[in-house]
Design a protein around this motif. Structure first.
Motif, mmCIF file in Angstrom:
data_model
loop_
_atom_site.group_PDB
_atom_site.id
_atom_site.type_symbol
_atom_site.label_atom_id
_atom_site.label_comp_id
_atom_site.label_asym_id
_atom_site.label_seq_id
_atom_site.Cartn_x
_atom_site.Cartn_y
_atom_site.Cartn_z
ATOM 1 N N ARG A 277 0.828 -1.215 0.000
ATOM 2 C CA ARG A 277 0.000 0.000 0.000
ATOM 3 C C ARG A 277 0.860 1.262 0.000
ATOM 4 O O ARG A 277 0.518 2.255 -0.647
ATOM 5 N N LEU A 296 -7.021 3.571 -0.227
ATOM 6 C CA LEU A 296 -5.940 2.768 0.345
ATOM 7 C C LEU A 296 -5.830 2.972 1.847
ATOM 8 O O LEU A 296 -5.438 2.059 2.579
ATOM 9 N N THR A 298 -8.419 3.463 3.861
ATOM 10 C CA THR A 298 -9.492 2.641 4.430
ATOM 11 C C THR A 298 -9.142 1.158 4.349
ATOM 12 O O THR A 298 -9.391 0.393 5.294
ATOM 13 N N GLU A 299 -8.542 0.759 3.252
ATOM 14 C CA GLU A 299 -8.094 -0.627 3.108
ATOM 15 C C GLU A 299 -7.056 -0.962 4.180
ATOM 16 O O GLU A 299 -7.075 -2.047 4.779
ATOM 17 N N SER A 303 -7.025 -3.809 7.472
ATOM 18 C CA SER A 303 -5.929 -4.738 7.725
ATOM 19 C C SER A 303 -5.416 -4.612 9.160
ATOM 20 O O SER A 303 -5.157 -5.616 9.840
ATOM 21 N N ARG A 331 -7.988 5.936 8.280
ATOM 22 C CA ARG A 331 -7.429 4.766 8.958
ATOM 23 C C ARG A 331 -6.832 5.189 10.292
ATOM 24 O O ARG A 331 -6.520 6.365 10.509
#
Length: 384
Positions: A277, A296, A298-299, A303, A331
């Motif tokens: 990322r 990315l 939020t992704e 994780s 995030r």
């Protein structure tokens, strides 16, 4: 800065030899990747630790904090010893650890008078400890003419936190505080400490990066951070690589299939995917497309929440509420278990998103969060 110098004079009876500042940081992407020799992308905040310092040549180290109650902590540089339990030093372990690390490395630091004041929120995942370490290291480097580079100072500050304070952190926080520049994010390869200053002018793109301080205090010395580091190291050994940085994202599925321990498998999946990322975010920034970075972020949060399991209800709510209110992505940032989240949002919607997060916290019965823009700021420097 003049206030810190004046306070120093009142404490020690003379003007300081100089005044230095080092910032906290917020990490845009790349979490728990630094001790896996991977990639990170932090930026320095305008919030700083400021140190007024004078050199001493009699072996006495005197430390004082404007934020912590109590008087001057006086120590003997010859007897600084982490094995006696750095926790016994309290807050003073951070600057004292730097003196110890410098002397352990052979640098002739013979004492100092230090007065510290900081605007970096503590326990918010914004590297208040690294700011204290780096500002102390920079001041002593200047006063004793040690000639250390910025990365060299960062490595010694990291050693102070690892070996003296007892937190097995990577080098990202100290490198960001020591090496960041205004208007840029620091694209850092933690294996060889090579870095590139990446232009990060969100205002020009009509964007804003918000920091949401959940007010939940994290404590990384409690073993959770160390457990995850040990799990990552176990994963690297099982896969036959020096560090998880050496597992390509394209080979992640094959690597995971070779791991028997489910916990280690989750940790490996997070680290390898987060390294990927970081590189994807860099590609977007280099291409002039910061809007696409949000997805990315939020992704990456998913994780950290599901694979690394270092989030908490307040961080999850901050991310969910921000995204529901129209943020481009969000995030948690930092070590987790509390601390802060970052939110990428269109500048004209920043107030609306901040209000939505505050409302969600109130409805959940959580303490009101602190929300402020993350402005990419200068790294450590002499200011007086």
């Amino acid at each position: 800065m003049s206030t810190v110098a004046a306070e120093f004079g009142a404490l020690y009876g003379a003007a300081p030899d100089g005044v230095w500042a080092a910032p906290g940081r917020v990490n845009l992407i790349g979490e728990y990747t630094d001790f896996n020799e991977g990639f990170v992308l932090p930026l320095a905040l305008p919030h700083t630790a400021v140190a007024a310092v004078s050199r001493r040549d009699d072996g006495v180290l005197r430390l004082h904090s404007a934020e912590v109650g109590g008087g001057i902590v006086q120590l003997d540089v010859e007897t600084l010893e982490p094995l006696s339990g750095a926790s016994g030093y309290g807050w003073a372990a951070y600057p004292a650890g730097v003196v110890w690390a410098l002397r352990e490395a052979g640098h002739p630091v013979t004492g100092a008078d230090v007065h510290l004041a900081s605007t970096v929120p503590t326990g918010a995942g914004l590297s208040s400890s690294a700011a204290l370490e780096v500002v102390t290291a920079l001041a002593l480097n200047d006063l004793f003419g040690l000639g250390l580079s910025r990365p060299g100072l960062a490595v010694l500050a990291q050693r102070a936190e690892n070996a003296f304070v007892g937190v097995p952190c990577g080098v990202m926080d100290q490198m960001a505080s020591a090496c960041a520049t205004e208007g840029h994010a620091l694209y850092l390869d933690t294996r060889d400490l090579s870095y590139r200053q990446v232009p990060f002018d969100l205002t020009a793109r009509g964007l804003c990066l918000l920091v949401v301080d959940t007010r939940v205090k994290h404590a990384l010395g409690d073993g959770a951070y160390a457990e995850r580091r040990a799990g990552c190291e176990a994963g690297a050994r099982a896969l036959g690589v020096r560090a998880l940085r050496d597992v390509p994202a394209t080979q992640l599925s094959d690597a995971l299939a070779r791991l028997d321990d489910e916990t280690v498998r989750r940790y490996v999946r997070h680290v390898v995917s987060d390294d990927d990322r970081v590189e994807r975010v860099i590609a977007l920034l280099d291409a002039g497309d910061p809007h696409a970075v949000g997805a990315l972020l939020t992704e990456g949060h998913a994780s950290l929440r599901d694979d690394l399991r270092v989030s908490c209800p307040e961080l999850d709510l901050a991310v969910e509420a921000a995204n529901a209110a129209g943020a481009l992505g969000a995030r948690m940032t930092g070590g987790g278990f509390g601390g802060s989240a970052v939110v990428l949002v269109a500048a004209d919607r920043a107030e609306e998103v901040a209000a939505a997060v505050g409302k969600a916290f109130a409805e959940a019965g959580f303490a009101a969060p602190g929300v402020f823009p993350a402005v990419p700021s200068a790294g450590a420097r002499r200011v007086g």
